[in-house]
Enzyme design. Structure first.
Site, PDB file in Angstrom:
ATOM      1  N   THR A  92       0.809  -1.216   0.000  1.00  0.00           N
ATOM      2  CA  THR A  92       0.000   0.000   0.000  1.00  0.00           C
ATOM      3  C   THR A  92       0.849   1.276   0.000  1.00  0.00           C
ATOM      4  O   THR A  92       0.589   2.216  -0.744  1.00  0.00           O
ATOM      5  CB  THR A  92      -0.929   0.016   1.232  1.00  0.00           C
ATOM      6  N   LYS A 154      -6.058   5.752   6.135  1.00  0.00           N
ATOM      7  CA  LYS A 154      -5.565   7.067   5.681  1.00  0.00           C
ATOM      8  C   LYS A 154      -4.044   7.008   5.701  1.00  0.00           C
ATOM      9  O   LYS A 154      -3.455   6.764   6.746  1.00  0.00           O
ATOM     10  CB  LYS A 154      -6.019   8.174   6.638  1.00  0.00           C
ATOM     11  N   PHE A 155      -3.438   7.202   4.552  1.00  0.00           N
ATOM     12  CA  PHE A 155      -2.009   6.946   4.463  1.00  0.00           C
ATOM     13  C   PHE A 155      -1.187   8.225   4.330  1.00  0.00           C
ATOM     14  O   PHE A 155      -1.446   9.062   3.464  1.00  0.00           O
ATOM     15  CB  PHE A 155      -1.732   5.995   3.306  1.00  0.00           C
ATOM     16  N   GLU A 220      -2.610  -2.734  -5.714  1.00  0.00           N
ATOM     17  CA  GLU A 220      -4.052  -2.867  -5.536  1.00  0.00           C
ATOM     18  C   GLU A 220      -4.814  -1.633  -6.029  1.00  0.00           C
ATOM     19  O   GLU A 220      -5.491  -0.949  -5.262  1.00  0.00           O
ATOM     20  CB  GLU A 220      -4.379  -3.226  -4.079  1.00  0.00           C
ATOM     21  N   GLN A 266      -7.726  -9.920  -5.013  1.00  0.00           N
ATOM     22  CA  GLN A 266      -8.326 -11.129  -5.591  1.00  0.00           C
ATOM     23  C   GLN A 266      -9.663 -10.827  -6.259  1.00  0.00           C
ATOM     24  O   GLN A 266     -10.313  -9.849  -5.897  1.00  0.00           O
ATOM     25  CB  GLN A 266      -8.453 -12.228  -4.544  1.00  0.00           C
ATOM     26  N   ARG A 268     -13.224 -10.115  -7.419  1.00  0.00           N
ATOM     27  CA  ARG A 268     -14.456  -9.778  -6.705  1.00  0.00           C
ATOM     28  C   ARG A 268     -15.114  -8.731  -7.587  1.00  0.00           C
ATOM     29  O   ARG A 268     -14.609  -7.632  -7.727  1.00  0.00           O
ATOM     30  CB  ARG A 268     -14.089  -9.158  -5.354  1.00  0.00           C
ATOM     31  N   LEU A 275      -9.040  -6.005 -14.211  1.00  0.00           N
ATOM     32  CA  LEU A 275      -8.009  -6.867 -14.768  1.00  0.00           C
ATOM     33  C   LEU A 275      -8.183  -7.025 -16.285  1.00  0.00           C
ATOM     34  O   LEU A 275      -7.212  -6.943 -17.041  1.00  0.00           O
ATOM     35  CB  LEU A 275      -8.028  -8.239 -14.069  1.00  0.00           C
ATOM     36  N   GLU A 339       1.551 -10.838  -4.222  1.00  0.00           N
ATOM     37  CA  GLU A 339       1.581 -10.529  -2.780  1.00  0.00           C
ATOM     38  C   GLU A 339       0.566 -11.447  -2.142  1.00  0.00           C
ATOM     39  O   GLU A 339      -0.595 -11.476  -2.552  1.00  0.00           O
ATOM     40  CB  GLU A 339       1.176  -9.066  -2.538  1.00  0.00           C
ATOM     41  N   GLY A 346      -2.919  -6.993   7.923  1.00  0.00           N
ATOM     42  CA  GLY A 346      -1.707  -7.154   8.741  1.00  0.00           C
ATOM     43  C   GLY A 346      -1.557  -8.539   9.347  1.00  0.00           C
ATOM     44  O   GLY A 346      -0.649  -8.795  10.117  1.00  0.00           O
ATOM     45  N   GLY A 385       2.820  -5.894  11.193  1.00  0.00           N
ATOM     46  CA  GLY A 385       1.781  -6.914  11.116  1.00  0.00           C
ATOM     47  C   GLY A 385       2.272  -8.210  11.744  1.00  0.00           C
ATOM     48  O   GLY A 385       3.262  -8.210  12.487  1.00  0.00           O
TER      49      GLY A 385
END
Ligand SMILES: *[C@@H]1O[C@H](CO)[C@@H](O)[C@H](O)[C@H]1NC(C)=O
Ligand SMILES: *[C@@H]1O[C@H](CO)[C@@H](O)[C@H](O)[C@H]1NC(C)=O
Ligand SMILES: *[C@@H]1O[C@H](CO)[C@@H](O)[C@H](O)[C@H]1NC(C)=O
Length: 543
Positions: A92, A154-155, A220, A266, A268, A275, A339, A346, A385
């Site tokens: 991320t 929030k990064f 992602e 993955q 969904r 993709l 990944e 985590g 994590g």
């Protein structure tokens, strides 16, 4: 003639079965028994020799000083034992960091040992123990901060300099890992196409240092809207990759290097569209198509989930879905789990860093190869994590030891194996078969390695087919240090009855198998993971 042969093989079968049954009823009356079918005649597929690879989460760079942990001699020793493997640097945080050159290394003054050959440099750069201990303590706090950030969604943006890249590359190079660096795809122009300015700066620096590495772009992208309020569709992302490929082609160092993506979550619903769109626009640009997989949410995951055959089988459904998409748009393109780990968010506390995690990890390696994945990148070698392979003191956790055994004993050629007996235990005994790794072991040509999981608490007798019944078998059985389901939460592991630990920071223990009595079924203890090298299998497929 035909008839005679049939009769004699029938006789052999009956005699063999009788022997087997006799053997096991006499010796251990309570074991359940299963029969397995092994096909030694042909290789069903060959995976990448770096099939088991590892990742470092990009959050390690959020505060540059923590990159110094990569100079830990212990970590180097552990990493070296896992080669050949890729080292992916991404996650991320990669979409929230920017390269900010300090300049001091770029110019003529840069004599930082650059005249030394790498081999000498590797020894010179070891982290002094005092500093290592200080960093390890601070890292525990930093991990908590990073996990909170992830939980909030929030990064914080961060910057990194040449120094951090030097540490990362040196770690990879000195360990022998092949570095893949994940570039920031959230740097966008006003037209919402990728702004490559910062990446070009970084590429230029890496090329000036002759860093041999490969690349990714974005992590992602399906959740960019949630993470950053920016929406990027698959088609646009594909075009961004084509753009990056053009930049790489202009570089004499990177013109034939790997480019991997799009690192989607993955399948969904809309992720599948992402993709598809990505591949339509960008498949030409990538060496392999990457996606991510976690079985369960770390919050609320239970030990039962980690031992549940239905949960383990859910991976097969996802793999098949991804293959369907890839085959429809870009047939033959290699597919990687770029990944992956047990639980997202985590990891699952008390599970993802314990012996219990091994069931998901080994089954993923087995099933992934069987269904055709080319590479599986484990999240993470070191990082915040609980799904890391080393603990806060950089000591190896059970999944590290499991990975080490896998590397040592399992080769890239996949053979067919299946559990035949239709008894209660069928779904709880899972078996996979590969040629034995010929690169890292001294076993004879034609040797095969069967690896098996027992998700049940009772020991199981595995009856092998006749043609293999005579072979010497070396067993490597991993179990929790103490029996009982509660001990699956242990952060250490026993190999053939002895707890595995490093002799010192530079030395791994001698990994030895134990030889089983010939002609008897394999006895796989309850809640265990076993590797069985059949040294005289003489598999035609493995010569
Ligand atoms: C490490 O660096 C040396 C010297 O630049 C290079 O020849 C070698 O291929 C590199 N190895 C890896 C694994 O990156
Ligand atoms: C990459 O660049 C080098 C140096 O300019 C050149 O020799 C080589 O042929 C190029 N390779 C490809 C695949 O374009
Ligand atoms: C097993 O070993 C015996 C004795 O060495 C030999 O006669 C027999 O042919 C072997 N069976 C197989 C299936 O290799």
């Amino acid at each position: 003639m035909k008839c005679l042969a049939a009769i004699s093989s029938l006789v052999a079968f009956v005699v063999f079965s009788a022997l087997c049954v006799a053997g096991y009823t006499v010796k251990s009356i309570d074991d359940e028994a299963v029969r397995v079918n092994l096909d030694l005649s042909h290789v069903s597929r060959v995976v990448n020799e770096r099939f088991l690879s590892v990742a470092i989460d990009a959050s390690l760079i959020a505060e540059e000083k923590f990159m110094n942990l990569l100079n830990s001699p212990k970590l180097r020793t552990l990493a070296k034992a896992l080669i050949p493997a890729f080292l992916r640097f991404g996650g991320t945080k990669q979409d929230f960091i920017k390269f900010k050159p300090q300049g001091k290394y770029l110019h003529a003054g840069d004599n930082r040992n650059s005249s030394l050959p790498y081999k000498d440099l590797c020894e010179k750069l070891e982290l002094p123990p005092l500093l290592e201990n200080k960093l390890k303590q601070e890292w525990v706090l930093q991990s908590k901060i990073l996990l909170q950030e992830e939980a909030r969604g929030k990064f914080q943006k961060a910057k990194f300099s040449e120094y951090a890249i030097d540490l990362l590359y040196t770690f990879a190079n000195c360990s022998g890992l092949d570095l893949i660096f994940g570039l920031n795809a959230l740097l966008r122009t006003s037209e919402n196409s990728w702004d490559s300015t910062n990446a070009e700066l970084l590429l230029k620096y890496c090329a000036s240092r002759q860093y041999a590495m490969s690349w990714e772009l974005g992590n992602e992208p399906n959740s960019y809207e949630k993470k950053a309020g920016i929406r990027v569709d698959g088609y646009q992302l594909g075009k961004d990759f084509v753009h990056l490929q053009q930049i790489l082609q202009e570089s004499s160092l990177y013109n034939s290097t790997g480019l991997y993506g799009p690192d989607v979550g993955q399948p969904r619903n809309h992720r599948k569209d992402l993709l598809t769109g990505f591949l339509e626009a960008g498949a030409e640009a990538i060496t392999a198509c990457t996606w991510h997989h976690y079985y369960v949410n770390g919050r609320g995951a239970s030990l039962e989930d980690f031992l549940d055959p239905v949960v383990l089988d859910s991976l097969a459904t996802k793999i098949n879905e991804v293959f369907k998409t890839v085959e429809s748009v870009s047939p033959g393109k290699k597919v990687w789990l770029g990944e992956t780990s047990s639980a997202y968010g985590g990891g699952a506390v008390g599970l993802s860093d314990t012996f219990a995690a091994g069931f998901m990890w080994l089954d993923k390696l087995g099933l992934g190869a069987k269904l055709g994945l080319d590479v599986i990148i484990r999240q993470v070698l070191i990082g915040s994590g609980t799904y890391h392979l080393v603990d806060d003191n950089l000591d190896p956790l059970p999944d590290y030891w499991l990975s080490l055994l896998y590397k040592k004993l399992v080769g890239p050629e996949v053979l067919k194996a299946e559990v035949l007996t239709n008894v209660r235990t069928k779904k709880q005994i899972r078996v996979y078969l590969h040629c034995t790794n010929r690169k890292s072991t001294h076993y004879k040509q034609g040797a095969v390695t069967l690896f098996a999981l027992n998700l049940n608490k009772g020991q199981v007798a595995i009856n092998l087919p006749t043609q293999i019944g005579n072979s010497t078998i070396e067993a490597f059985v991993l179990q929790a240090p103490e029996p009982g389901k509660q001990n699956l939460h242990s952060r250490s592991v026993k190999l053939n009855g002895e707890v595995l630990k490093m002799a010192d920071d530079h030395t791994l223990p001698n990994i030895k198998g134990s030889v089983l009595p010939p002609g008897e079924p394999i006895r796989l203890p309850g809640f265990s993971l076993g590797f069985y090298v059949m040294t005289e299998a003489q598999a035609t497929a493995c010569r």
